[in-house]
Scaffold this active site. Structure first.
Site: not given
Length: 678
Positions: A32-33, A222-223, A253, A611
């Site tokens: 995403k970044t 973001d987020e 998430q 993770r």
């Protein structure tokens, strides 16, 4: 030109969709970044959109800096400089510095820290007519909670969050009003006011919201799944003249409801912003296919979510493992044993993480890591042996082990308070220096002119001599327990945290955990002098910490990372141990017993699983010691019916080996360990 061919098809669509509302559903590890930074760079370089009309907002300074650095690499420093990339709070401070006078403050306002805030709360409570001793931190936390839900001091009493039967809520209502009055009088705001006052500014003066909406014509958040009602209201003001809003997030998430995050913001995005384009990033660049298959199956059980399924080009056939363990000590044993094998095989400790739902799970694992001399760090928390009360008890043990340990003596001479003040201590330090004797010897041999003070010193030295003798035996636990009782250590803790009883209970629980830790070492080193072994392992681990701090400063973090599932979000590791996959840990007992929706607990499990890059090992215990009693435990419902997606192994046999057999079993892995660590 920015080459968008470097993106995958979905990422490219996201980067090229500039106008109107856009929801980028970015699954874990889906880049995403990279997508967002290419999108910004495409807007500036390829489309000629002025950088100063672009705003990117993230939750943390770290995320904002990472985005700034990536945009700088793509655009160059000069072109990137015009783009505003910041956190919610830094953006709002920038706005308030220019506009706060419109809501009754001066521009040269002060932002109060917690100490300043506590001072005001203390003043307010002095005037509150009630005999109850209120915890100031609890009241301050409730005020922050209310502010983040946009509930003013005047609205609190009529809100759903006010309980008329609660003495704390009445105290909070009274304090909140005085607190806000004092802040305004001092021309000060607190951290929670930063966004609250910006939203107030936009609502009361829509022309100011329009001004900033026209300034920032293209906005990215973001987020987005972590935004709360206040942040949503801020975004609403910033988009009042246009709908060029691109939000990036993953409802799977969303794990911060306890901070006020509202998952409805992302789930209802298309309802709020009609005509929104939804783009799903489902290709995962982090994990292997078997790990993703498990993650997809776990999260699919949540009903209120957007449909998406992560996939990877890494078609590894190595399934995740589920280890059935005997108890918490055994769980820690086999996890650390496996880390030892990885270390001997040349793996880097910095690529290994141990994740858990609750901090109470950490001490047993810490003990095993210390016994194995494996360096570790706790992310977002404090190492068990660094906690104040634990360090106090270690100082007592150290003094019994080595009466020449002056630092330990200084630490506990007046802990608990026994009337031996700093002036007396300094007097004896000076005497010891002049006589070239140890401080302890000076305390033992020097009469004091004041009889009462002499009596206090004699009682202390008699206490330490008594326990020096007791600790020469084959037990740590028995004399340690007696020492704690004799010095009334838990009563001392209760007095220390008189105004914060909840914290006091946590600290007293640390004392219990320390006794359990001593029992663990005592069992491990049967037949040896347990106190000697215990102190050597603690001191060796502390020295390794110092060494590792130096390595960390040089960018070489050769240490295992331990953290809660909440702290793990956004991170990734080659090897992940997800411990405590059992009912009442994940999902947590608080959620189960309150009859609440366990969807967020399931999302926590999903975050933990995703993770892992290459190796995922989950564990569950068949029993745990709860309130001093062994209780049966059961496999988490999140994985109970998913045996096709992992390989379960019963590892309980290893836990029944005698300590010497464990030592023999491990010795091959420890050979050359110090060479590897150094």
């Amino acid at each position: 030109m920015i080459n968008l061919n470097e993106l995958n098809p979905e990422q490219r669509i996201a980067a090229e969709t500039i106008h109107g509302p856009v929801l980028i559903l970015a699954g874990a590890g889906s880049g995403k970044t990279r997508t967002v930074t290419y999108r910004i760079s495409h807007m500036v370089n390829n489309l000629g959109i002025p950088g100063n009309s672009i705003l990117g907002v993230s939750f943390t300074n770290k995320a904002a800096r990472e985005m700034q650095e990536r945009v700088r690499l793509l655009l160059g420093a000069k072109a990137a400089k015009g783009v505003t990339l910041s956190t919610f709070h830094s953006l709002c401070i920038r706005i308030l510095k220019q506009e706060i006078q419109h809501i009754g403050y001066h521009r040269n306002f002060t932002i109060y820290d917690q100490a300043d805030q506590m001072g005001i709360v203390r003043i307010a409570l002095k005037h509150f007519n009630n005999d109850k001793n209120f915890d100031k931190k609890v009241i301050l936390a409730k005020i922050g909670f209310l502010k983040n839900r946009n509930i003013s001091e005047m609205e609190f009493a009529n809100s759903e969050y006010f309980d008329p039967e609660s003495a704390y809520d009445h105290a909070t209502q009274y304090t909140y009003e005085i607190y806000q009055e004092k802040l305004r009088f001092f021309n000060a705001i607190d951290f929670d006011d930063i966004i609250l006052l910006t939203v107030k500014l936009f609502r009361e003066h829509p022309q100011i919201a329009e001004k900033y909406s026209q300034k920032y014509r293209y906005i990215m958040i973001d987020e987005y799944q972590d935004t709360n009602a206040l942040q949503f209201a801020l975004i609403d003001g910033l988009t009042s003249t246009h709908k060029n809003l691109c939000v990036v997030g993953d409802d799977d998430q969303s794990i911060y409801a306890f901070r006020g995050a509202d998952i409805a913001n992302i789930l209802n995005f298309e309802k709020k912003f009609s005509g929104a384009k939804v783009i799903k990033l489902e290709e995962n660049y982090r994990s292997t296919t078997p790990i993703l298959n498990l993650a997809n199956q776990v999260i699919a059980e949540n009903k209120n979510r957007t449909d998406k399924r992560l996939w990877s080009r890494d078609q590894s056939t190595e399934k995740p493992l589920l280890w059935a363990c005997g108890n918490a000590d055994h769980e820690a044993e086999i996890v650390v044993d496996d880390i030892t094998k990885s270390l001997a095989a040349g793996d880097h400790l910095g690529e290994i993480a141990i994740l858990y739902r609750s901090n109470t799970q950490a001490p047993a694992i810490e003990d095993q890591l210390r016994m194995a001399q494996i360096p570790y760090r706790i992310l977002g928390g404090q190492k068990f042996y660094e906690k104040k009360e634990v360090k106090d008890l270690i100082a007592y043990l150290s003094l019994c082990f080595n009466p020449l340990d002056e630092m330990a003596l200084r630490r506990i001479l007046n802990v608990p308070n026994r009337g031996i003040g700093i002036a007396t201590l300094n007097k004896y330090i000076a005497l010891a220096a002049s006589r070239k004797t140890s401080l302890y010897q000076t305390l033992e041999s020097t009469p004091d002119l004041a009889p009462l003070r002499r009596e206090l010193i004699e009682k202390f030295t008699a206490l330490t001599r008594k326990y020096q003798e007791k600790f020469r035996g084959t037990s740590i636990v028995q004399p340690l327990t007696e020492l704690i009782e004799e010095i009334q250590f838990t009563h001392y803790i209760a007095r220390q945290y008189d105004d914060n009883p909840k914290q006091g209970e946590l600290r007293k629980n640390d004392v219990k955990l320390f006794i359990e830790s001593a029992a663990r070492f005592e069992s491990y080193y049967q037949g040896q002098t347990p106190l000697k072994s215990f102190m050597e392992k603690i001191l060796l681990a502390d020295n390794q910490d110092i060494k590792n701090d130096a390595e960390s400063a040089a960018g070489e973090k050769n240490e295992v990372t331990m953290m809660t599932l909440h702290s793990s979000k956004g991170l990734e590791f080659n090897h992940v141990y997800l411990v405590g996959m059992e009912e009442e840990f994940l999902p947590h007992k608080r959620t189960i017993r309150a009859g609440e929706d366990i969807a967020e607990e399931r999302r926590l499990a999903y975050v933990g699983i995703t993770r892992a890059r290459k190796k995922l090992i989950m564990t569950y215990c068949k029993e745990r010691k709860i309130y001093g009693k062994d209780q049966a435990c059961f496999k988490s419902r999140f994985i109970n019916q998913l045996s096709l997606f992992f390989t379960e192994q019963d590892r309980t046999t290893f836990g029944h080996l005698a300590p010497q057999e464990i030592e023999d079993y491990k010795k091959d892995f420890f050979s050359g360990l110090q060479d590897i660590l150094s």
